[in-house]
Design a protein around this motif. Structure first.
Motif, PDB file in Angstrom:
ATOM      1  N   SER A  89     -22.632  34.871  -8.585  1.00 46.42           N
ATOM      2  CA  SER A  89     -22.511  35.821  -9.699  1.00 46.42           C
ATOM      3  C   SER A  89     -21.560  36.947  -9.347  1.00 46.42           C
ATOM      4  N   GLU A  90     -21.350  37.188  -8.056  1.00 34.75           N
ATOM      5  CA  GLU A  90     -20.496  38.295  -7.610  1.00 34.75           C
ATOM      6  C   GLU A  90     -19.183  37.748  -7.047  1.00 34.75           C
ATOM      7  N   PRO A  91     -18.047  37.982  -7.723  1.00 34.29           N
ATOM      8  CA  PRO A  91     -16.767  37.494  -7.200  1.00 34.29           C
ATOM      9  C   PRO A  91     -16.356  38.274  -5.956  1.00 34.29           C
ATOM     10  N   THR A  92     -15.915  37.564  -4.944  1.00 36.31           N
ATOM     11  CA  THR A  92     -15.481  38.187  -3.695  1.00 36.31           C
ATOM     12  C   THR A  92     -14.202  37.519  -3.219  1.00 36.31           C
ATOM     13  N   GLY A  93     -13.572  38.133  -2.220  1.00 43.72           N
ATOM     14  CA  GLY A  93     -12.363  37.573  -1.635  1.00 43.72           C
ATOM     15  C   GLY A  93     -11.108  38.064  -2.322  1.00 43.72           C
ATOM     16  N   ARG A  94      -9.986  37.525  -1.887  1.00 42.25           N
ATOM     17  CA  ARG A  94      -8.688  37.966  -2.399  1.00 42.25           C
ATOM     18  C   ARG A  94      -8.311  37.200  -3.659  1.00 42.25           C
ATOM     19  N   LEU A  95      -7.894  37.938  -4.678  1.00 46.84           N
ATOM     20  CA  LEU A  95      -7.418  37.356  -5.933  1.00 46.84           C
ATOM     21  C   LEU A  95      -5.952  37.730  -6.104  1.00 46.84           C
ATOM     22  N   ARG A  96      -5.070  36.732  -6.062  1.00 43.90           N
ATOM     23  CA  ARG A  96      -3.623  36.974  -6.201  1.00 43.90           C
ATOM     24  C   ARG A  96      -3.183  36.607  -7.614  1.00 43.90           C
ATOM     25  N   VAL A  97      -2.614  37.586  -8.318  1.00 45.34           N
ATOM     26  CA  VAL A  97      -2.240  37.423  -9.721  1.00 45.34           C
ATOM     27  C   VAL A  97      -0.767  37.777  -9.895  1.00 45.34           C
ATOM     28  N   THR A  98      -0.064  37.002 -10.703  1.00 48.89           N
ATOM     29  CA  THR A  98       1.321  37.307 -11.034  1.00 48.89           C
ATOM     30  C   THR A  98       1.476  37.384 -12.552  1.00 48.89           C
ATOM     31  N   ALA A  99       2.346  38.292 -13.003  1.00 46.79           N
ATOM     32  CA  ALA A  99       2.608  38.474 -14.431  1.00 46.79           C
ATOM     33  C   ALA A  99       3.998  39.064 -14.597  1.00 46.79           C
ATOM     34  N   SER A 100       4.559  38.960 -15.810  1.00 47.20           N
ATOM     35  CA  SER A 100       5.851  39.580 -16.070  1.00 47.20           C
ATOM     36  C   SER A 100       5.720  41.091 -15.912  1.00 47.20           C
ATOM     37  N   VAL A 101       6.827  41.755 -15.655  1.00 49.64           N
ATOM     38  CA  VAL A 101       6.797  43.155 -15.235  1.00 49.64           C
ATOM     39  C   VAL A 101       6.119  44.064 -16.248  1.00 49.64           C
ATOM     40  N   LEU A 102       6.646  44.139 -17.472  1.00 54.55           N
ATOM     41  CA  LEU A 102       6.119  45.096 -18.442  1.00 54.55           C
ATOM     42  C   LEU A 102       4.756  44.681 -18.971  1.00 54.55           C
ATOM     43  N   PHE A 103       4.596  43.418 -19.311  1.00 53.09           N
ATOM     44  CA  PHE A 103       3.309  42.959 -19.825  1.00 53.09           C
ATOM     45  C   PHE A 103       2.227  43.131 -18.768  1.00 53.09           C
ATOM     46  N   GLY A 104       2.575  42.807 -17.536  1.00 51.42           N
ATOM     47  CA  GLY A 104       1.616  42.951 -16.457  1.00 51.42           C
ATOM     48  C   GLY A 104       1.235  44.395 -16.220  1.00 51.42           C
ATOM     49  N   ARG A 105       2.224  45.266 -16.188  1.00 50.90           N
ATOM     50  CA  ARG A 105       1.957  46.667 -15.890  1.00 50.90           C
ATOM     51  C   ARG A 105       1.163  47.345 -17.007  1.00 50.90           C
ATOM     52  N   HIS A 106       1.530  47.083 -18.268  1.00 52.51           N
ATOM     53  CA  HIS A 106       0.917  47.789 -19.392  1.00 52.51           C
ATOM     54  C   HIS A 106      -0.413  47.182 -19.848  1.00 52.51           C
ATOM     55  N   LEU A 107      -0.553  45.865 -19.782  1.00 51.97           N
ATOM     56  CA  LEU A 107      -1.718  45.225 -20.385  1.00 51.97           C
ATOM     57  C   LEU A 107      -2.637  44.497 -19.407  1.00 51.97           C
ATOM     58  N   VAL A 108      -2.070  43.821 -18.415  1.00 49.39           N
ATOM     59  CA  VAL A 108      -2.896  43.032 -17.506  1.00 49.39           C
ATOM     60  C   VAL A 108      -3.518  43.909 -16.423  1.00 49.39           C
ATOM     61  N   ALA A 109      -2.703  44.719 -15.762  1.00 50.25           N
ATOM     62  CA  ALA A 109      -3.194  45.511 -14.637  1.00 50.25           C
ATOM     63  C   ALA A 109      -4.377  46.420 -14.995  1.00 50.25           C
ATOM     64  N   PRO A 110      -4.337  47.191 -16.102  1.00 49.75           N
ATOM     65  CA  PRO A 110      -5.489  48.059 -16.407  1.00 49.75           C
ATOM     66  C   PRO A 110      -6.805  47.303 -16.538  1.00 49.75           C
ATOM     67  N   LEU A 111      -6.769  46.087 -17.056  1.00 48.26           N
ATOM     68  CA  LEU A 111      -7.994  45.307 -17.193  1.00 48.26           C
ATOM     69  C   LEU A 111      -8.484  44.795 -15.837  1.00 48.26           C
ATOM     70  N   LEU A 112      -7.577  44.343 -15.005  1.00 49.78           N
ATOM     71  CA  LEU A 112      -7.988  43.839 -13.699  1.00 49.78           C
ATOM     72  C   LEU A 112      -8.433  44.968 -12.770  1.00 49.78           C
ATOM     73  N   TRP A 113      -7.913  46.177 -12.992  1.00 44.84           N
ATOM     74  CA  TRP A 113      -8.417  47.313 -12.216  1.00 44.84           C
ATOM     75  C   TRP A 113      -9.900  47.539 -12.519  1.00 44.84           C
ATOM     76  N   GLU A 114     -10.277  47.349 -13.771  1.00 38.97           N
ATOM     77  CA  GLU A 114     -11.688  47.467 -14.142  1.00 38.97           C
ATOM     78  C   GLU A 114     -12.526  46.433 -13.379  1.00 38.97           C
ATOM     79  N   LEU A 115     -11.996  45.226 -13.272  1.00 40.47           N
ATOM     80  CA  LEU A 115     -12.701  44.161 -12.545  1.00 40.47           C
ATOM     81  C   LEU A 115     -12.873  44.538 -11.076  1.00 40.47           C
ATOM     82  N   ALA A 116     -11.811  45.104 -10.482  1.00 41.22           N
ATOM     83  CA  ALA A 116     -11.875  45.495  -9.077  1.00 41.22           C
ATOM     84  C   ALA A 116     -12.880  46.633  -8.861  1.00 41.22           C
TER      85      ALA A 116
END
Length: 313
Positions: A89-116
């Motif tokens: 139930s608890e995710p652990t370990g390293r998660l490596r994610v790639t995304a395009s620059v602007l889409f990743g920075r503006h939309l993907v990263a803020p959501l994954l920061w919440e996960l972290a």
């Protein structure tokens, strides 16, 4: 046993990389360390695994047989680990994610920061690049792609939503050059286009039959960065075809205006893509589920028009 397994891992990387130098780079070792590990493995097995020349190195016949068996064994180990991890139930370990620059920075990263923040045992590594990386070769767990998917053997995908595109210009440009009313009108305007290596793609609009109508536009300015295109449009240098989420604030402030409000908007589909595996690790599954649940909301918010100032209910 640990040394034996380590030697096998180094051998497989060297075989797949086609050379000790690249294998060392992927493993975070020196080329000398990789060479010594292979030499110890060959000594233990009593056979040469690589045929080495000054220009290349390739597997010997024994090396090829050993490589195929090692890959099967490592695959079983990975499947066993993934099967255990998928039940956590608890995710652990390293998660490596790639995304395009602007889409990743503006939309993907803020959501994954919440996960972290929510899962202290999760180590998040993000890479932003507009090139399409090879997930398996480059060792990524997950990619977020804003484009039609080509044939991706060995990969799985899940649609996360669509980013809507809008044709926009500054009020000053519209005052000087007029507002395009039809798709044909676009070809007579100064367009700000996105392109690389001298190539620009057409702008796409729904054709009403489930497909798209491409429009070839012309312009003196071609850039390979969407935010720079938005800046140029804001300065009145031409009309642009941009994602709603990128220019939402500029539209709300009146720096840019939608010049084709009566024409349907094209939507670029967004996908989560990951290496296909019988058991999806919990860290990858959690990231995909979060993005699937929250990205559509963020994209829809960008499309909503703000209330008119001074208007009260």
């Amino acid at each position: 046993m640990t040394d034996r397994l380590s030697g096998v891992l180094v051998f497989v990387q060297a075989a797949e990389a086609g050379g000790f130098a690249l294998a060392a780079q992927r493993l975070g070792l020196t080329r000398s360390a990789v060479g010594k590990s292979i030499a110890r493995l060959e000594q233990r097995l009593g056979t040469r695994l690589f045929q080495r020349t000054t220009r290349q190195q390739r597997l010997t016949e024994d090396g090829q047989v050993f490589y195929e068996r090692c890959v099967r064994a490592l695959s079983e180990l990975e499947a066993a680990e993934a099967a255990l991890d998928s039940g956590r139930s608890e995710p652990t370990g390293r998660l490596r994610v790639t995304a395009s620059v602007l889409f990743g920075r503006h939309l993907v990263a803020p959501l994954l920061w919440e996960l972290a923040r929510e899962h202290p045992g999760l180590e998040l590594e993000m890479s932003f690049s507009d090139r399409v990386v090879d997930l398996i070769e480059d060792g990524y767990d997950l990619a977020i792609r804003v484009a039609p998917l080509a044939d991706q053997s060995g990969l799985a995908a899940r649609k996360l939503g669509a980013q809507m595109m809008v044709v926009c210009a500054s009020p000053d440009y519209v005052a000087r050059h007029g507002r395009p009313r039809t798709l044909e009108d676009l070809t007579r305007h100064e367009a700000l286009t996105y392109g690389r290596q001298g190539q620009s793609k057409p702008w796409l609009f729904p054709d009403g039959k489930g497909g798209d109508t491409p429009v070839r536009v012309r312009g003196r300015l071609r850039l390979d960065d969407l935010e720079s295109i938005a800046d140029a449009a804001t300065q009145g240098l031409g009309i642009a075809w941009l994602p709603c989420w990128l220019i939402a604030e500029r539209l709300h402030r009146g720096d840019l205006v939608d010049v084709l409000e009566g024409v349907g908007r094209h939507g670029n589909e967004i996908f989560a893509v990951w290496p296909q595996n019988k058991h999806l690790p919990s860290k990858v599954r959690r990231a995909i589920d979060l993005l699937a649940a929250r990205l559509p909301e963020r994209l829809a918010t960008a499309m909503r028009k703000p209330p008119r100032p001074g208007r009260k209910r």
